[in-house]
Design a protein around this motif. Sequence first.
Motif, PDB file in Angstrom:
ATOM      1  N   LYS A 277      68.678 -42.473 -76.787  1.00 37.20           N
ATOM      2  CA  LYS A 277      67.588 -43.028 -75.982  1.00 37.20           C
ATOM      3  C   LYS A 277      67.318 -42.126 -74.783  1.00 37.20           C
ATOM      4  CE  LYS A 277      68.199 -47.918 -76.983  1.00 37.20           C
ATOM      5  NZ  LYS A 277      68.546 -49.223 -76.402  1.00 37.20           N
ATOM      6  N   ARG A 278      66.078 -42.177 -74.282  1.00 35.46           N
ATOM      7  CA  ARG A 278      65.708 -41.390 -73.110  1.00 35.46           C
ATOM      8  C   ARG A 278      66.407 -41.938 -71.867  1.00 35.46           C
ATOM      9  NH1 ARG A 278      64.601 -37.012 -74.914  1.00 35.46           N
ATOM     10  NH2 ARG A 278      63.632 -37.226 -76.916  1.00 35.46           N
ATOM     11  N   LEU A 279      66.870 -41.060 -71.003  1.00 33.47           N
ATOM     12  CA  LEU A 279      67.593 -41.473 -69.798  1.00 33.47           C
ATOM     13  C   LEU A 279      66.618 -41.812 -68.676  1.00 33.47           C
ATOM     14  CD1 LEU A 279      70.459 -38.852 -69.754  1.00 33.47           C
ATOM     15  CD2 LEU A 279      70.551 -41.187 -70.541  1.00 33.47           C
ATOM     16  N   ILE A 280      66.890 -42.926 -67.995  1.00 32.46           N
ATOM     17  CA  ILE A 280      66.027 -43.351 -66.903  1.00 32.46           C
ATOM     18  C   ILE A 280      66.482 -42.679 -65.607  1.00 32.46           C
ATOM     19  CG2 ILE A 280      64.687 -45.425 -66.426  1.00 32.46           C
ATOM     20  CD1 ILE A 280      66.943 -47.062 -67.560  1.00 32.46           C
ATOM     21  N   GLY A 281      65.544 -42.459 -64.704  1.00 31.75           N
ATOM     22  CA  GLY A 281      65.864 -41.912 -63.396  1.00 31.75           C
ATOM     23  C   GLY A 281      65.902 -40.401 -63.350  1.00 31.75           C
ATOM     24  N   LEU A 282      65.571 -39.744 -64.475  1.00 36.53           N
ATOM     25  CA  LEU A 282      65.565 -38.286 -64.502  1.00 36.53           C
ATOM     26  C   LEU A 282      64.177 -37.797 -64.889  1.00 36.53           C
ATOM     27  CD1 LEU A 282      68.912 -37.690 -66.372  1.00 36.53           C
ATOM     28  CD2 LEU A 282      68.511 -37.522 -63.949  1.00 36.53           C
ATOM     29  N   PRO A 283      63.706 -36.710 -64.286  1.00 28.61           N
ATOM     30  CA  PRO A 283      62.362 -36.223 -64.597  1.00 28.61           C
ATOM     31  C   PRO A 283      62.297 -35.573 -65.974  1.00 28.61           C
ATOM     32  CG  PRO A 283      63.439 -34.732 -63.075  1.00 28.61           C
ATOM     33  CD  PRO A 283      64.359 -35.898 -63.253  1.00 28.61           C
ATOM     34  N   CYS A 284      61.130 -35.678 -66.609  1.00 28.59           N
ATOM     35  CA  CYS A 284      60.897 -35.041 -67.917  1.00 28.59           C
ATOM     36  C   CYS A 284      60.348 -33.640 -67.661  1.00 28.59           C
ATOM     37  CB  CYS A 284      59.905 -35.849 -68.747  1.00 28.59           C
ATOM     38  SG  CYS A 284      60.525 -37.447 -69.223  1.00 28.59           S
ATOM     39  N   LEU A 285      61.218 -32.652 -67.735  1.00 27.87           N
ATOM     40  CA  LEU A 285      60.828 -31.275 -67.453  1.00 27.87           C
ATOM     41  C   LEU A 285      61.288 -30.359 -68.575  1.00 27.87           C
ATOM     42  CD1 LEU A 285      61.964 -31.108 -63.724  1.00 27.87           C
ATOM     43  CD2 LEU A 285      59.649 -31.464 -64.541  1.00 27.87           C
ATOM     44  N   ARG A 286      60.756 -29.137 -68.560  1.00 30.05           N
ATOM     45  CA  ARG A 286      61.197 -28.104 -69.491  1.00 30.05           C
ATOM     46  C   ARG A 286      62.528 -27.538 -68.971  1.00 30.05           C
ATOM     47  NH1 ARG A 286      59.592 -28.178 -74.201  1.00 30.05           N
ATOM     48  NH2 ARG A 286      59.903 -25.954 -74.452  1.00 30.05           N
ATOM     49  N   PRO A 287      63.355 -26.955 -69.845  1.00 27.66           N
ATOM     50  CA  PRO A 287      64.683 -26.476 -69.435  1.00 27.66           C
ATOM     51  C   PRO A 287      64.692 -25.539 -68.228  1.00 27.66           C
ATOM     52  CG  PRO A 287      64.492 -26.394 -71.802  1.00 27.66           C
ATOM     53  CD  PRO A 287      63.150 -26.797 -71.276  1.00 27.66           C
ATOM     54  N   LEU A 288      63.720 -24.635 -68.136  1.00 30.28           N
ATOM     55  CA  LEU A 288      63.676 -23.698 -67.016  1.00 30.28           C
ATOM     56  C   LEU A 288      63.438 -24.433 -65.704  1.00 30.28           C
ATOM     57  CD1 LEU A 288      63.629 -20.543 -66.482  1.00 30.28           C
ATOM     58  CD2 LEU A 288      61.168 -20.844 -66.269  1.00 30.28           C
ATOM     59  N   GLU A 289      62.605 -25.464 -65.751  1.00 33.37           N
ATOM     60  CA  GLU A 289      62.298 -26.213 -64.535  1.00 33.37           C
ATOM     61  C   GLU A 289      63.495 -27.045 -64.079  1.00 33.37           C
ATOM     62  OE1 GLU A 289      58.905 -28.131 -66.099  1.00 33.37           O
ATOM     63  OE2 GLU A 289      57.516 -26.585 -65.415  1.00 33.37           O
ATOM     64  N   TYR A 290      64.367 -27.452 -65.012  1.00 31.28           N
ATOM     65  CA  TYR A 290      65.583 -28.181 -64.637  1.00 31.28           C
ATOM     66  C   TYR A 290      66.499 -27.301 -63.804  1.00 31.28           C
ATOM     67  CZ  TYR A 290      65.062 -32.470 -67.285  1.00 31.28           C
ATOM     68  OH  TYR A 290      64.641 -33.685 -67.713  1.00 31.28           O
ATOM     69  N   ARG A 291      66.535 -26.019 -64.118  1.00 29.58           N
ATOM     70  CA  ARG A 291      67.408 -25.102 -63.387  1.00 29.58           C
ATOM     71  C   ARG A 291      66.984 -24.974 -61.931  1.00 29.58           C
ATOM     72  NH1 ARG A 291      67.168 -20.223 -67.385  1.00 29.58           N
ATOM     73  NH2 ARG A 291      67.037 -21.534 -69.210  1.00 29.58           N
TER      74      ARG A 291
ATOM     75  N   LEU B  43      65.825 -27.382 -60.126  1.00 29.52           N
ATOM     76  CA  LEU B  43      66.078 -28.623 -59.394  1.00 29.52           C
ATOM     77  C   LEU B  43      67.449 -28.603 -58.731  1.00 29.52           C
ATOM     78  CD1 LEU B  43      64.848 -31.453 -61.784  1.00 29.52           C
ATOM     79  CD2 LEU B  43      63.687 -30.547 -59.802  1.00 29.52           C
ATOM     80  N   LYS B  44      67.611 -29.456 -57.722  1.00 25.43           N
ATOM     81  CA  LYS B  44      68.918 -29.637 -57.107  1.00 25.43           C
ATOM     82  C   LYS B  44      69.793 -30.428 -58.051  1.00 25.43           C
ATOM     83  CE  LYS B  44      66.853 -29.808 -52.552  1.00 25.43           C
ATOM     84  NZ  LYS B  44      66.381 -30.698 -51.509  1.00 25.43           N
ATOM     85  N   LYS B  45      71.108 -30.352 -57.852  1.00 34.16           N
ATOM     86  CA  LYS B  45      72.049 -31.019 -58.752  1.00 34.16           C
ATOM     87  C   LYS B  45      71.856 -32.533 -58.729  1.00 34.16           C
ATOM     88  CE  LYS B  45      76.864 -31.007 -60.120  1.00 34.16           C
ATOM     89  NZ  LYS B  45      78.215 -30.543 -59.816  1.00 34.16           N
ATOM     90  N   ARG B  46      71.585 -33.095 -57.559  1.00 30.43           N
ATOM     91  CA  ARG B  46      71.417 -34.544 -57.462  1.00 30.43           C
ATOM     92  C   ARG B  46      70.137 -35.024 -58.150  1.00 30.43           C
ATOM     93  NH1 ARG B  46      67.606 -35.821 -53.817  1.00 30.43           N
ATOM     94  NH2 ARG B  46      67.076 -34.304 -52.205  1.00 30.43           N
TER      95      ARG B  46
END
Length: 150
Positions: free
Chosen positions: A72-86, A88-91
């Motif tokens: 299932k999709r996780l709540i509270g996390l943004p839907c981004l491409r892998p490069l954009e996740y990098r 982001l801050k860890k929190r």
Amino acid sequence: LKSWLRSSQLCTEHSRAPAVVARMVERLTYRRHSRYATKANRCRTLRTPGGRLILQVVKKKAKGPACGDCGKRLIGLPCLRPLEYRRLKKRERRVSRAYGGTKCAKCVRSRIVRAFLIEEQKIVKQVLAEKASALKDPDSKKKRGGKKSK
């Protein structure tokens, strides 16, 4: 194209309607390296303020992170491409919980309960084994009539 077909049908020998000239469409070429209509090379036409038509590259739609157990999709996390996740801050990449950002809360809860029940089962087995050995101990205390060592 449909309007052109209709106009060409009107311009037959039997009809007297004037011929409607179809406007030519501007041809566009890909602005990037790949020349094929692949999933990664999706484009949309855009008219500039100057009146030119250009191709604008459309980004891939992100699915977002999913639970490793149930999918299932996780709540509270943004839907981004892998490069954009990098970037982001860890929190922002995870939830402040055990297995946060990889497992959903339901699966984490079931893992904790399962681990607790397994430990309880081990303790029950140990207690039953001690009771069984306590029952067998008085029988093993009887002397055997064997040879005595000097």
